[in-house]
Motif scaffolding. Structure first.
Motif, mmCIF file in Angstrom:
data_model
loop_
_atom_site.group_PDB
_atom_site.id
_atom_site.type_symbol
_atom_site.label_atom_id
_atom_site.label_comp_id
_atom_site.label_asym_id
_atom_site.label_seq_id
_atom_site.Cartn_x
_atom_site.Cartn_y
_atom_site.Cartn_z
ATOM 1 N N ALA A 45 0.836 -1.208 0.000
ATOM 2 C CA ALA A 45 0.000 0.000 0.000
ATOM 3 C C ALA A 45 0.869 1.255 0.000
ATOM 4 O O ALA A 45 0.547 2.243 -0.667
ATOM 5 C CB ALA A 45 -0.937 -0.011 1.204
ATOM 6 N N GLN A 49 1.160 4.269 -3.110
ATOM 7 C CA GLN A 49 1.007 5.707 -2.886
ATOM 8 C C GLN A 49 2.339 6.441 -3.040
ATOM 9 O O GLN A 49 2.374 7.664 -3.105
ATOM 10 C CB GLN A 49 0.440 5.969 -1.486
ATOM 11 N N ALA A 70 -5.102 5.039 12.897
ATOM 12 C CA ALA A 70 -6.310 5.795 12.547
ATOM 13 C C ALA A 70 -6.007 7.273 12.324
ATOM 14 O O ALA A 70 -6.702 7.937 11.561
ATOM 15 C CB ALA A 70 -7.372 5.627 13.628
ATOM 16 N N PRO A 76 -3.168 7.961 3.270
ATOM 17 C CA PRO A 76 -4.454 7.252 3.275
ATOM 18 C C PRO A 76 -4.387 5.785 2.841
ATOM 19 O O PRO A 76 -5.074 4.942 3.422
ATOM 20 C CB PRO A 76 -5.338 8.069 2.333
ATOM 21 N N ARG A 77 -3.569 5.444 1.862
ATOM 22 C CA ARG A 77 -3.494 4.027 1.452
ATOM 23 C C ARG A 77 -2.857 3.178 2.541
ATOM 24 O O ARG A 77 -3.303 2.071 2.820
ATOM 25 C CB ARG A 77 -2.736 3.869 0.144
ATOM 26 N N ARG A 79 -2.851 3.917 5.773
ATOM 27 C CA ARG A 79 -3.825 3.875 6.869
ATOM 28 C C ARG A 79 -4.918 2.859 6.599
ATOM 29 O O ARG A 79 -5.230 2.013 7.440
ATOM 30 C CB ARG A 79 -4.434 5.261 7.079
ATOM 31 N N ASP A 80 -5.503 2.905 5.401
ATOM 32 C CA ASP A 80 -6.618 2.011 5.085
ATOM 33 C C ASP A 80 -6.174 0.547 5.034
ATOM 34 O O ASP A 80 -6.845 -0.327 5.585
ATOM 35 C CB ASP A 80 -7.261 2.416 3.760
ATOM 36 N N ALA A 81 -5.046 0.282 4.382
ATOM 37 C CA ALA A 81 -4.563 -1.106 4.304
ATOM 38 C C ALA A 81 -4.196 -1.622 5.691
ATOM 39 O O ALA A 81 -4.507 -2.767 6.041
ATOM 40 C CB ALA A 81 -3.353 -1.197 3.374
ATOM 41 N N TRP A 83 -5.357 -0.591 8.640
ATOM 42 C CA TRP A 83 -6.576 -0.762 9.446
ATOM 43 C C TRP A 83 -7.347 -2.013 9.022
ATOM 44 O O TRP A 83 -7.784 -2.806 9.867
ATOM 45 C CB TRP A 83 -7.452 0.482 9.333
ATOM 46 N N GLN A 84 -7.512 -2.210 7.731
ATOM 47 C CA GLN A 84 -8.258 -3.377 7.225
ATOM 48 C C GLN A 84 -7.579 -4.698 7.572
ATOM 49 O O GLN A 84 -8.235 -5.733 7.623
ATOM 50 C CB GLN A 84 -8.444 -3.271 5.710
ATOM 51 N N ARG A 88 -2.611 -1.546 14.033
ATOM 52 C CA ARG A 88 -3.036 -0.341 14.750
ATOM 53 C C ARG A 88 -1.882 0.611 15.053
ATOM 54 O O ARG A 88 -2.113 1.752 15.435
ATOM 55 C CB ARG A 88 -3.750 -0.720 16.047
#
Length: 124
Positions: A45, A49, A70, A76-77, A79-81, A83-84, A88
């Motif tokens: 990820a 980016q 978070a 953002p990529r 963070r999202d990858a 988190w999913q 943490r």
């Protein structure tokens, strides 16, 4: 780190994974070793980016702490990858050659948001 080597009930083993990236002689960073699929996914990820805590560490030679994924709005990529995939927190640490040049970064990923020493710059 093998899956069987991690005891999720022990606080020291509540990590997700780790990876290392090498930059010298390569046009694009690449993961050279990953402890598991999650670490590799989070790395990919960042490559997509062309930014994230690891790539920032490679570029600056400074460690980058993300004590709470978070809050990593600048990536953002990542963070999202993260988190999913249950990540943490992360810490990216530069690795140096004998000349002092940053040649790689070691990434440590954790399942829990963690307190990181105030001596490490935080991205959150």
């Amino acid at each position: 780190m093998g899956a069987g080597a991690v005891d999720p009930d022990r606080p020291a083993d509540r990590r997700v994974g780790r990876s290392g990236r090498l930059r010298v002689g390569h046009a694009h960073p690449a993961t050279r070793a990953a402890s598991d699929r999650i670490a590799e996914t989070v790395d990919l990820a960042q490559y997509a980016q062309d930014d994230g805590p690891c790539l920032t560490t490679l570029r600056t030679g400074e460690p980058v702490a993300v004590p709470d994924v978070a809050g990593a709005v600048v990536w953002p990529r990542f963070r999202d990858a993260a988190w999913q995939n249950g990540v943490r927190a992360s810490l990216s640490v530069p690795l140096f050659a004998g000349s002092g040049e940053t040649i790689a970064a070691l990434n440590l990923y954790a399942r829990d948001a963690v307190g990181i020493s105030s001596s490490v710059p935080s991205a959150s």
